[in-house]
Write an enzyme that holds these catalytic residues in place. Structure first.
Site, PDB file in Angstrom:
ATOM      1  N   LYS A  83       0.856  -1.187   0.000  1.00 34.96           N
ATOM      2  CA  LYS A  83       0.000   0.000   0.000  1.00 34.96           C
ATOM      3  C   LYS A  83       0.892   1.237   0.000  1.00 34.96           C
ATOM      4  CE  LYS A  83      -4.263   1.171   2.500  1.00 34.96           C
ATOM      5  NZ  LYS A  83      -4.957   0.922   3.783  1.00 34.96           N
TER       6      LYS A  83
HETATM    7  O1  G3P Z   1      -7.702   1.868   5.771  1.00 34.94           O
HETATM    8  C1  G3P Z   1      -8.050   3.047   5.161  1.00 34.94           C
HETATM    9  C2  G3P Z   1      -9.406   3.579   5.586  1.00 34.94           C
HETATM   10  O2  G3P Z   1     -10.365   2.578   5.489  1.00 34.94           O
HETATM   11  C3  G3P Z   1      -9.417   4.289   6.906  1.00 34.94           C
HETATM   12  O3  G3P Z   1     -10.689   4.621   7.306  1.00 34.94           O
HETATM   13  O4  G3P Z   1     -12.162   5.218   9.186  1.00 34.94           O
HETATM   14  O5  G3P Z   1      -9.748   5.871   9.292  1.00 34.94           O
HETATM   15  O6  G3P Z   1     -11.311   7.025   7.732  1.00 34.94           O
HETATM   16  P1  G3P Z   1     -10.978   5.753   8.425  1.00 34.94           P
END
Ligand code: G3P
Length: 220
Positions: A83
């Site tokens: 990633k």
């Molecule tokens: O892993 C990336 C993403 O899904 C993170 O989500 O909830 O931290 O905005 P969030």
């Protein structure tokens, strides 16, 4: 539609993978920090629990070190997806790793233009963050709609749309209507997808009525 789980909690992954409904896992540096565990060990453990792709994110921001980190992460297990952030150096790293036959997930995508660049860089996955766009009063799901429509115009694009930063089952349903390839779900959202109050109430009534019959399906 494929379901990934968005967590670095190995116990959660083990539990959810036992449903047979988990196709992969995504992690990020914040989730690793939340786990309190060693990054390399966690990725190796997750890769043993899940056959599908497991996204492990580089920590560097400059191309040369990102590339070295990416190669190291790819060597941890055959199902590691590297990633990288959607920056010029990140996309340069994506191109180099993709040209070398490795799968790359380009993360922190917030615009359709960025998604076009990621596809050109050979990304296996583009990760638009819908919840974080909603958080700033933008429309996360309209970005998914745009990216799906754009990618569909170019059959040579193999980049899968991986909907990230999901906050609710509604995001999943909307993503499925738009034809997104993957949703990466926080464990709570995956569990919410199973539940409906009418399912719970209906089951309680069935169990009660069944008990009154005094019957058993299996021999005692
Ligand atoms: O892993 C990336 C993403 O899904 C993170 O989500 O909830 O931290 O905005 P969030």
């Amino acid at each position: 539609m494929k379901f990934f789980v968005d967590t670095a909690d190995v116990n959660e992954i083990r539990d959810l993978a036992s449903t047979g409904l988990v196709d992969g896992v995504t992690t990020n540096p914040s989730l690793i920090a939340k786990s309190g565990r060693n990054f390399i060990e966690v990725i190796q453990e997750i890769c043993e629990l899940v056959d599908g792709p497991v996204s492990a994110e580089v920590a560097a921001t400059d191309y040369e070190i990102m590339l070295e980190e990416g190669k190291k992460l790819a060597g941890l297990a055959p199902n590691v997806t590297i990633k990288v952030p959607l920056t010029p150096d990140g996309l340069k790293t994506c191109k180099a790793l993709s040209d070398d036959g490795r799968k790359v997930n380009v993360t922190l995508c917030f615009s359709a233009g960025q998604a076009i660049l990621a596809a050109k860089a050979g990304a296996a996955y583009i990760s638009p963050f819908v919840g974080r766009l909603d958080d700033i009063s933008s429309d996360g799901m309209s970005l998914i709609d745009d990216i799906c429509a754009i990618y569909a115009n170019y059959p040579e694009i193999n980049t899968e749309v991986l909907v990230a930063s999901i906050r609710s089952p509604n995001h999943v349903v909307e993503a499925a209507k738009m034809g997104a390839d993957v949703c990466t779900l926080p464990p709570t959202v995956l569990r919410q997808l199973f539940t409906h109050p009418l399912t719970s109430a209906g089951l309680a009534a069935f169990l009660s009525d069944w008990a009154e019959t005094g019957q058993q399906i299996l021999d005692p």
